[in-house]
Design a protein around this motif. Structure first.
Motif, PDB file in Angstrom:
ATOM      1  N   LEU A 260     -23.579 -18.986   0.327  1.00  0.00           N
ATOM      2  CA  LEU A 260     -23.019 -17.762   0.894  1.00  0.00           C
ATOM      3  C   LEU A 260     -21.843 -17.266   0.066  1.00  0.00           C
ATOM      4  N   VAL A 263     -23.307 -15.508  -2.956  1.00  0.00           N
ATOM      5  CA  VAL A 263     -23.819 -14.182  -2.619  1.00  0.00           C
ATOM      6  C   VAL A 263     -22.651 -13.222  -2.362  1.00  0.00           C
ATOM      7  N   THR A 264     -21.629 -13.703  -1.671  1.00  0.00           N
ATOM      8  CA  THR A 264     -20.466 -12.861  -1.417  1.00  0.00           C
ATOM      9  C   THR A 264     -19.855 -12.392  -2.738  1.00  0.00           C
ATOM     10  N   VAL A 267     -22.006  -9.688  -4.309  1.00  0.00           N
ATOM     11  CA  VAL A 267     -21.948  -8.400  -3.619  1.00  0.00           C
ATOM     12  C   VAL A 267     -20.580  -7.751  -3.809  1.00  0.00           C
ATOM     13  N   GLY A 304      -8.060 -22.595   5.227  1.00  0.00           N
ATOM     14  CA  GLY A 304      -9.189 -22.002   4.512  1.00  0.00           C
ATOM     15  C   GLY A 304      -9.901 -20.930   5.307  1.00  0.00           C
ATOM     16  N   ILE A 305      -9.941 -21.080   6.622  1.00  0.00           N
ATOM     17  CA  ILE A 305     -10.716 -20.125   7.407  1.00  0.00           C
ATOM     18  C   ILE A 305     -10.057 -18.752   7.396  1.00  0.00           C
ATOM     19  N   VAL A 306      -8.747 -18.742   7.257  1.00  0.00           N
ATOM     20  CA  VAL A 306      -8.065 -17.452   7.172  1.00  0.00           C
ATOM     21  C   VAL A 306      -8.412 -16.782   5.849  1.00  0.00           C
ATOM     22  N   SER A 308     -11.227 -17.131   4.434  1.00  0.00           N
ATOM     23  CA  SER A 308     -12.574 -16.571   4.529  1.00  0.00           C
ATOM     24  C   SER A 308     -12.576 -15.295   5.363  1.00  0.00           C
ATOM     25  N   ILE A 309     -11.692 -15.205   6.354  1.00  0.00           N
ATOM     26  CA  ILE A 309     -11.574 -13.919   7.063  1.00  0.00           C
ATOM     27  C   ILE A 309     -11.200 -12.842   6.056  1.00  0.00           C
ATOM     28  N   GLY A 312     -14.025 -11.891   4.023  1.00  0.00           N
ATOM     29  CA  GLY A 312     -14.952 -11.109   4.842  1.00  0.00           C
ATOM     30  C   GLY A 312     -14.494  -9.666   4.971  1.00  0.00           C
ATOM     31  N   VAL A 313     -13.214  -9.500   5.271  1.00  0.00           N
ATOM     32  CA  VAL A 313     -12.662  -8.150   5.418  1.00  0.00           C
ATOM     33  C   VAL A 313     -12.719  -7.421   4.076  1.00  0.00           C
ATOM     34  N   LEU A 315     -14.775  -7.913   1.644  1.00  0.00           N
ATOM     35  CA  LEU A 315     -16.162  -7.587   1.339  1.00  0.00           C
ATOM     36  C   LEU A 315     -16.559  -6.265   1.993  1.00  0.00           C
ATOM     37  N   ILE A 316     -16.268  -6.171   3.291  1.00  0.00           N
ATOM     38  CA  ILE A 316     -16.676  -4.969   4.010  1.00  0.00           C
ATOM     39  C   ILE A 316     -15.831  -3.776   3.585  1.00  0.00           C
ATOM     40  N   ILE A 319     -16.490  -2.152   0.209  1.00  0.00           N
ATOM     41  CA  ILE A 319     -17.684  -1.311   0.200  1.00  0.00           C
ATOM     42  C   ILE A 319     -17.477  -0.060   1.049  1.00  0.00           C
ATOM     43  N   ALA A 320     -16.743  -0.236   2.152  1.00  0.00           N
ATOM     44  CA  ALA A 320     -16.588   0.894   3.073  1.00  0.00           C
ATOM     45  C   ALA A 320     -15.610   1.937   2.544  1.00  0.00           C
TER      46      ALA A 320
ATOM     47  N   LEU B 114     -21.431   3.711   8.260  1.00  0.00           N
ATOM     48  CA  LEU B 114     -21.000   3.588   6.861  1.00  0.00           C
ATOM     49  C   LEU B 114     -22.147   3.218   5.937  1.00  0.00           C
ATOM     50  N   ILE B 116     -23.528   0.504   5.235  1.00  0.00           N
ATOM     51  CA  ILE B 116     -23.382  -0.714   4.438  1.00  0.00           C
ATOM     52  C   ILE B 116     -24.596  -1.589   4.712  1.00  0.00           C
ATOM     53  N   VAL B 120     -24.804  -7.596   4.092  1.00  0.00           N
ATOM     54  CA  VAL B 120     -23.397  -7.635   3.688  1.00  0.00           C
ATOM     55  C   VAL B 120     -22.488  -7.565   4.913  1.00  0.00           C
ATOM     56  N   LEU B 123     -22.717 -10.809   6.846  1.00  0.00           N
ATOM     57  CA  LEU B 123     -22.106 -11.890   6.074  1.00  0.00           C
ATOM     58  C   LEU B 123     -20.591 -11.819   6.253  1.00  0.00           C
ATOM     59  N   GLY B 124     -20.072 -10.600   6.227  1.00  0.00           N
ATOM     60  CA  GLY B 124     -18.636 -10.411   6.408  1.00  0.00           C
ATOM     61  C   GLY B 124     -18.203 -10.752   7.823  1.00  0.00           C
ATOM     62  N   THR B 127     -17.938 -14.526   8.833  1.00  0.00           N
ATOM     63  CA  THR B 127     -16.697 -15.253   8.557  1.00  0.00           C
ATOM     64  C   THR B 127     -15.566 -14.721   9.421  1.00  0.00           C
ATOM     65  N   ILE B 128     -15.590 -13.425   9.684  1.00  0.00           N
ATOM     66  CA  ILE B 128     -14.500 -12.852  10.472  1.00  0.00           C
ATOM     67  C   ILE B 128     -14.537 -13.384  11.907  1.00  0.00           C
TER      68      ILE B 128
ATOM     69  N   THR D  42     -11.331 -26.319   6.830  1.00  0.00           N
ATOM     70  CA  THR D  42     -11.754 -25.961   8.185  1.00  0.00           C
ATOM     71  C   THR D  42     -13.014 -26.702   8.568  1.00  0.00           C
TER      72      THR D  42
END
Ligand SMILES: Nc1ncnc2c1ncn2[C@@H]1O[C@H](COP(=O)(O)OP(=O)(O)OP(=O)(O)O)[C@@H](O)[C@H]1O
Ligand SMILES: Nc1ncnc2c1ncn2[C@@H]1O[C@H](COP(=O)(O)OP(=O)(O)OP(=O)(O)O)[C@@H](O)[C@H]1O
Ligand SMILES: [Mg+2]
Ligand SMILES: [Mg+2]
Lengths: 334, 325, 498, 305
Positions: A260, A263-264, A267, A304-306, A308-309, A312-313, A315-316, A319-320, B114, B116, B120, B123-124, B127-128, D42
């Motif tokens: 993952l 892939v992240t 992308v 680590g999880i923060v 990944s947040i 994640g943010v 990533l979106i 693109i957005a 959007l 998207i 993707v 996937l985002g 994790t969030i 984590t």
């Protein structure tokens, strides 16, 4: 002929210069993000701007990025390979098995690469030979490959790799530049040339945009795709050698969840998950961004999880934002 | 019956029956009705989730965030219960179903407004959502003794011979079946996935339809979140980690085409049951725990290969002679 | 008479293109208006605006005199506007009946879809358009012509006062076209207003009452069909005289180049034998679904025949893939432009050079300058209309995409070229250019196979014609003995009148 | 200048390690000039821990005390830390000898191995079938304990270990594996789960199967998580060392090493209120005996950890 084309129209080659297009590209956006993150990191932690620390930080992404290059090609061709992390595990297991049978370092490299290629070939055959969707096939082989290393290894671990084997994951080529980083840089160049400067790369784009038309146009679609899966297998094998060397041991759970992240990275690098577009420089930048974010947060002891947040943010939003921006501009224009 | 099930589904039913009998050869107790009921009960959560994933996949999208959504909703359910043990359980369930649907609608909105790509987006959000659980709890667990007895008892409570958990999944199957076959929205799921371009010409709002599919999958994930947490009586960041792949695998085994537009409720249920039988059988027939992963991988690959075969276009027959054969 | 629908001052731009600028159009009840124009003139864009798929940038739409907006396809349907679109926009995996009623299915009193009624209604509608199709089978099991009949049935399932048909006959054969004419006559009698878009002039003069001509996104003329001649229309459309549409030149036909013997496939075709000679244009005629495309694709290695042999210039050839066919000098220009021809997402020049990369590159490395040169040469010869060669082919009109596709295979400099419906959906000017080019190539010694379902094209261009029916060769004709009637009879399997 | 001691755990959010952190903070307060960095990945992966260790090296901490997810995989990273002058010890779950100065066992493995089977046997005067539900197949400490347990199995007459299954420290998998055990072994009398996740899931599964009173779940667990099950009767008793003491001791030992103490066989390192630990030939030492919890005392400890 002449009397039919009374007014043959001259069509210009390009409307935009390459420079102006590069400026508007995804890569320049990523570059800005990368520079920003670098600046923020330097401010946030006194330990960031230290050559050795930065060098250590590259290990966060080099192995994943090497796979990401091959994955980028696979995704541009409209496919996906989710089994890469499991290929790492199986290659590593095979190398461990080879160690117990007395293999030396060159032999281990052969075993690692060979296993990777073999796994890639299995994926390739199932996908191009039987015409199955790659997302499902590789979800299956993801379990299968890792399952095989569980069967081989069970609750055991392989250790006792020869001392010279440690070079791949722990050695330095020159000053702070590790062998892994050098390998990463070399592959970045190789894959850029392969994708952007060769007929093979053009075929990859053509397949990603319209596979049937590419076939009719004389592109050997099956062969190209098969090679792409071989390449991801090979790169996973290389990553496996590096990671195994870095850890000095093998367990079946090695590299869990790496697919993952790869892939992240791809992308985030601007490769369209739907296939047909994307560049290697974009992936290189994305690798640096993800590595720096991980390291920067690590220095602040953020869990680590923060991180990944955040990824994640990122990533979106990466693109957005351009989409929202274009929309806002259109609204102003009206 | 034959009309209800398509070819592929009959194949699956036969495969499941064969599998169950093969297991029974080594462990006769497996076919005891009580045990089969237990296997069904154990698979209920997967079925509920697979129904939601099916709707999303039909619209040519994918929801990788379902397991994370489940975990977040489960945690919230547990937190509500731990903080206010007096709140009636149906209210808690309603709240997390709404929360799940809201989280699903975030996916839906990003895909709709959007544009998207779904993989993707989810996937985002995968994790969030997990990260949000961590931020909510700082990583702490909520354990059995912090949950009220009523909270834990509901899914296990027997009702006409079966636990409520089983009944809930049966209700979900029936509701989704009616939704998919008898309502415009359900048909729109098929249309949007089968040919999104044509759907626009048909007056179907592609984005909105996808949004609704994500709300459905989110709501079902919310329900599953409560069921999971109350059944296993524990909530923490990593519950159901990696379960998204099981859900997708169940759909794929059930013959739902990852390319959208093809699939059925029966397929999703049977695919889940197939996985459920295998998961429950492996421990009892003494297959090495280390072989389980490889076996489920092989099953997935065989299932897609078989599905692809039955789906393979018969080909248009032009010759009259060949047509007769 | 009051128009059923009137468009006033409609404009629409796409990034980089002004598709429509300030056009007006009125459709009258009980009358058929033909809309004609070159490829890319903006006809389909207008249809999409009228059916709520695109929103105009400016201008007004009036239905029965009242100003309205169509924010979605559904709202246009509610206002009584229905359309058969240029592309068949249907759902392969759904049943025929559902394809017809998707979005407005009959419901029972619980608000649930009433499948029984739905199937019944569908059966009635299909009968009305003259298609004998079981409404419960899946659409994908239908032939292409029947699919189009379903699209027509779908358009009629909405009780509309305005019916739009965007090149409805492009995918239909002889028999279905006649059924369609009759249907249009009935609709006219019912007082519907009909907009009919076509590139085929015989059709237009057969059924239209009025005409409107578009050029480059603007309206350049309108009036009654009875007041104009074909030449006048063409001149309005193109802005100049086109000259001959079928500029057939006589070429000395040389020795056999391609010999096909004993070709067969278990389900698609059998007993195909013929010779193709140097400089010859060999026409393949047949009704849609006769197996011509299937056979041609087996020649280039897409499908594998079960038996048969090909000789090229006397040497036996085994072709397993299009790549090998191109290498050997046999190329196939496919009929399905969108799926098999154009690579939407890649720029024009990359589309053109894809099969010729061996030639333009060095040791596997791309040479962009060579690519541009090659693309420029071939697109200009086919009179392509585009802003630049670096533009995505997806932004071109259908006809211009077709030119890129033809250029792509011509650029490989083949020995044998197979053109499958080469002028399907392209305007008369471009058609003339393609035909002229074909003639010129034949003159230079290239051998051409032209698959076409248009009798005028076959009669105008072919030296020899092979007619196929149900996967077999049903007739062979020399140019000298060619008549339309013979072709139709052979294709339909009707015995020669004794 | 404060000394920085990093307490690296298998994964954040696990009750056991949160309790250890409490102990570490207590030690820091007691010592005065120490800052404890509590960190970890984590999820329980070696790669995650390596990333954490790399960032700790970059921050130039003075000592790292790690509970390892993998005996061997952490060695190169920890070696690098030691090369850069950082004192490295492992606690709870150890790393291989080259990767640390010393290892602090919560208790000695033979003692634990003996304890878990004794807890089962005590409830089974006439003997019977027992099964083991472990964590992942790769976890170091569980495997050692189970090995030790099997060594002393002969001392408990009639106790018959019929199976070892793995719940991967996942609640649902452990639950399902327990169901499998109940199915496959109708005469099962006890389940030994030497893992805090597994024991809870096993107790829940036994309750759901209506086997309370027939099957006793025991092993290693946290009082707070097990209190409910002891009350329900599915678990008669279980054991655990005190994680607060463990975190406290690890911090104290690290501080002692920063202060110049040397870790070599036979050396005694200071652990504050816990006394001292004596290192064996492997540079390992044991903190204390495991402590048994049952219906009498579990409520009281449930409030603490
Ligand atoms: N979605 C789109 N994006 C960008 N440009 C478009 C789009 N749709 C149409 N165009 C452009 O608008 C113009 C008009 O296209 P349109 O499809 O209406 O032509 P047409 O008259 O129907 O041609 P044809 O006879 O080839 O079907 C063309 O220049 C075309 O390239
Ligand atoms: N049942 C069908 N399903 C899908 N596509 C079909 C079907 N029938 C026809 N087609 C399409 O039409 C083409 C018809 O090709 P075929 O070789 O059968 O006939 P043909 O004589 O070439 O007729 P055409 O005039 O359509 O080219 C196919 O390539 C396919 O694209
Ligand atoms: Mg058009
Ligand atoms: Mg054809």
């Amino acid at each position: 002929m002449a009397e039919l084309n009374l007014s043959p129209r001259v069509i210009p080659d390009r409307l935009q210069s390459r420079g102006s297009r590069a400026l508007k590209s995804w890569e320049s956006l990523l570059l800005v993000v990368a520079v920003l993150i670098f600046a923020i990191n330097s401010f946030a932690s006194p330990y960031f701007l230290d050559p050795w620390n930065l060098s250590d930080a590259t290990f966060n992404f080099t192995e994943k990025a090497m796979i990401a290059f091959a994955m980028a090609l696979v995704i541009i061709a409209g496919e996906i390979d989710l089994s890469v992390a499991s290929i790492i595990a199986l290659s590593s297991t095979a190398m461990g098995l080879a160690v117990t049978m007395g293999a030396d370092t060159p032999m281990l490299v052969v075993v690692g690469l060979g296993t990777g290629l073999l796994c890639g070939a299995v994926n390739g055959l199932l996908i191009t030979g039987l015409g199955l969707p790659s997302i499902v096939v590789t979800i299956g082989t993801m379990s299968l490959f890792r399952g095989l290393s569980f069967i081989i290894l069970g609750d055991q671990a392989y250790t006792g790799y020869p001392a010279s084997f440690a070079y791949f994951g722990q050695g330095y080529v020159w000053w702070v530049f590790s062998f892994e980083f050098a390998l990463f840089a070399v592959f970045a160049v190789i894959y850029s040339v392969l994708l952007h400067k060769t007929n093979f790369g053009r075929a990859v784009y053509a397949i990603g945009n319209n596979q049937t038309a590419a076939l009719f146009s004389g592109v050997r679609v099956g062969r190209v795709k098969f090679i792409l899966f071989l390449l991801t297998g090979l790169m996973a094998g290389i990553a496996s050698i590096c990671l195994t060397s870095r850890l000095g041991s093998t367990r079946p759970s090695i590299a869990l969840g790496v697919e993952l992240e790869v892939v992240t990275m791809v992308v985030l690098g601007g490769v369209s998950i739907l296939g047909g577009s994307g560049t290697i420089p974009g992936v290189v930048l994305a690798a640096f961004i993800m590595g720096m974010v991980t390291f920067g947060f690590g220095l602040l002891n953020v869990p680590g999880i923060v991180m990944s947040i955040f990824i994640g943010v990122l990533l979106i939003s990466v693109i957005a934002l351009p989409i929202l921006w274009a929309r806002a501009r259109r609204r102003v224009a009206h | 019956m034959a009309k209800l099930l398509k070819n592929r589904e009959i194949l699956l039913v036969l495969a499941i029956i064969a599998l169950v009998f093969a297991i029974a050869l080594r462990f006769p107790g497996f076919v005891a009705p009580a045990n089969l009921a237990r296997v069904y009960n154990d698979t209920s959560i997967l079925i509920i989730l697979a129904l939601g994933q099916m709707a999303v996949i039909l619209t040519r999208c994918i929801d990788l965030s379902m397991a994370a959504n489940l975990a977040l909703c489960g945690m919230v359910a547990a937190m509500i219960n731990a903080a206010f043990p007096g709140v009636p359980i149906p209210l808690v369930i309603l709240a997390v179903v709404a929360l799940g649907a809201a989280l699903g609608s975030i996916n839906g909105l990003l895909v709709w407004k959007l544009d998207i790509p779904p993989i993707v987006v989810t996937l985002g959000t995968l994790t969030i959502f997990r990260g949000m659980i961590f931020l909510l709890t700082n990583g702490a667990w909520i354990n059995a003794h912090q949950m009220s007895d009523a909270f834990k008892a509901l899914p296990r409570a027997p009702l006409i011979g079966f636990p409520v958990l089983s009944w809930l999944s049966i209700v979900a199957i029936a509701a989704v079946y009616i939704l998919m076959t008898r309502t415009p929205v359900g048909r729109a799921f098929f249309a949007v996935g089968g040919n999104p371009h044509a759907a626009v010409y048909t007056g179907i709002d592609v984005g909105r339809t996808r949004f609704l599919a994500y709300c459905l999958s989110g709501g079902l994930a919310g329900l599953a979140g409560y069921l999971w947490v109350s059944r296993y009586a524990v909530a923490y960041v990593d519950i159901a980690a990696g379960f998204e792949l099981d859900i997708i695998a169940a759909c794929v085994i059930g013959g739902i085409s990852i390319a959208g537009g093809i699939g059925s409720v029966g397929g999703a249920v049977l695919g889940s049951l197939f996985l459920g039988v295998i998961k429950n059988a492996l421990p009892v027939i003494n297959i090495s725990p280390f072989a389980q992963l490889a076996i489920s991988g092989t099953v997935i690959i065989i299932a897609v290969a078989v599905n692809a075969r039955t789906e393979k276009r018969k080909g248009r027959v032009i010759l009259k002679k060949a047509e007769a054969v | 008479m009051k128009p059923a629908v009137a468009l006033e001052g409609i404009s629409k731009s796409f990034p980089g293109v002004k598709a429509l600028s300030d056009v007006s159009l009125a459709l009258y009840p009980g009358s058929v208006t033909a809309l004609i124009g070159e490829n890319g003139a903006g006809k389909s864009t207008l249809v999409k605006i009228l059916t709520g798929i695109y929103q105009p940038d400016g201008g007004t739409i009036r239905v029965d005199g009242e100003e309205t907006h169509f924010p979605t396809a559904l709202s246009a349907a509610h206002a009584g506007v229905t359309a058969i679109h240029q592309e068949t926009v249907l759902f392969d995996e759904l049943s025929v009946a559902e394809n017809i009623f998707l979005g407005h299915a009959p419901r029972n009193r619980f608000g649930l879809i009433d499948w029984k009624k739905l199937n019944g209604n569908a059966r009635d509608l299909l009968r009305r358009v003259g298609a004998e199709i079981d409404p419960t089978i899946r659409l994908r099991d239908l032939g292409i012509a029947n699919k189009h009949m379903v699209a027509i049935a779908r358009a009629l399932s909405i009780d509309a006062s305005v019916v739009i048909m965007d090149e409805p006959t492009a995918a239909l054969s002889h028999k279905e076209i006649h059924e369609l004419y009759e249907l249009i006559d009935r609709l006219k009698a019912d007082g519907k207003a009909i907009l009919f878009i076509s590139h085929k002039f015989d059709e237009i003069f057969r059924i239209a009452d009025r005409y409107t001509v578009f050029r480059d996104g603007g309206m350049v003329g309108e009036g009654l069909i009875s007041d104009v001649t074909q030449d006048q229309l063409v001149k309005m459309m193109v802005g100049r005289d086109v000259g001959q549409v079928f500029p057939k030149v006589d070429v000395a036909i040389g020795e056999p180049v391609l010999t096909v013997s004993g070709y067969r496939h278990p389900t698609e075709f059998e007993d195909i034998n013929f010779e193709l000679r140097r400089g010859e244009i060999l026409g393949f005629y047949g009704l849609i679904g006769a197996g011509r495309s299937e056979f041609m694709q087996s020649l280039i290695g897409i499908t594998r025949p079960s038996a048969g042999a090909i000789k090229l210039n006397g040497d036996v050839l085994v072709i397993r893939s299009p790549a090998e066919a191109i290498q050997a000098g046999i190329v196939y220009v496919p009929e399905e432009r969108g799926r098999q021809g154009a690579i939407i997402g890649l720029p024009i020049f990359q589309n053109v050079t894809l099969p010729s990369l061996q030639k333009t590159s060095r040791a596997g490395f791309l040479k962009l300058a060579n690519e541009f040169a090659l693309a420029r040469e071939y697109t200009q010869r086919l009179d392509l209309r585009a802003a630049s060669l670096d533009q995505d082919v997806g932004t071109l009109s259908g006809g211009n995409q077709q030119k890129v596709v033809i250029a792509k295979w011509l650029a490989t400099q083949p020995k044998v070229i197979i053109l499958d419906e080469p002028t399907k959906g392209i305007d008369i000017g471009s058609k003339a250019a393609v035909h002229a080019f074909m003639s010129e190539l034949a003159g230079q010694g290239l051998s051409v196979i032209m698959v076409s379902s248009e009798i005028p094209e076959i009669m105008g261009m072919a030296d020899r014609v092979i007619v196929m029916r149900e996967g077999r060769i049903a007739g062979r004709f020399e140019r000298s003995e060619l008549t339309a009637e013979k072709l139709v009879r052979a294709a339909a399997g009707i015995a020669e009148a004794a | 200048e404060n000394k920085k001691i990093a307490l690296v755990v298998k994964a954040l959010g696990i009750g056991f390690f949160e309790a250890a952190n409490k102990g570490a903070q207590e030690a820091a307060k007691e010592l005065g000039d120490v800052e404890v960095i509590y960190t970890g990945p984590t999820t329980t992966t070696a790669e995650g821990q390596i990333e954490v260790i790399n960032s700790l090296i970059a921050q130039k901490v003075d000592a790292i005390a790690v509970s390892a997810n993998d005996t061997d995989a952490l060695v190169p990273a920890l070696k690098k830390a030691m090369e850069r002058g950082i004192k490295v010890i492992s606690w709870d779950s150890g790393v291989a000898k080259e990767g640390r100065l010393m290892h602090l066992n919560p208790s000695s493995s033979p003692l634990i191995g003996n304890m878990i089977i004794k807890l089962a046997a005590d409830q089974l005067p006439d003997g019977g079938d027992v099964a083991v539900l472990s964590a992942t197949a790769t976890s170091t400490n569980q495997n050692v304990w189970i090995e030790e347990m099997k060594k002393v199995q002969g001392n408990y007459k009639g106790i018959n270990v019929v199976a070892t299954v793995y719940g991967d420290d996942l609640a649902d998998k452990s639950y399902r594996e327990t169901q499998g055990l109940i199915q496959s072994y109708p005469n099962l009398k006890a389940i030994i789960a030497p893992t805090s996740v597994g024991i809870v899931a096993a107790a829940q599964a036994v309750e759901d199967a209506g086997k309370v009173g027939q099957i006793n779940v025991t092993g290693l667990g946290l009082p707070s998580e097990m209190a409910g099950h002891v009350k329900a009767g599915s678990s008669k008793s279980f054991a655990i060392w005190n994680p607060i003491d463990l975190g406290y001791s690890a911090t104290m030992i690290a501080y002692d090493l920063i202060g110049g103490a040397e870790a070599k066989p036979g050396a005694e390192l200071k652990m504050g209120r816990m006394g001292t630990v004596k290192l064996d030939d492997n540079n390992e030492g044991a903190m204390a005996d495991p402590f048994v919890y049952d219906a009498k005392n579990v409520e009281e400890f449930a409030k603490i950890f």
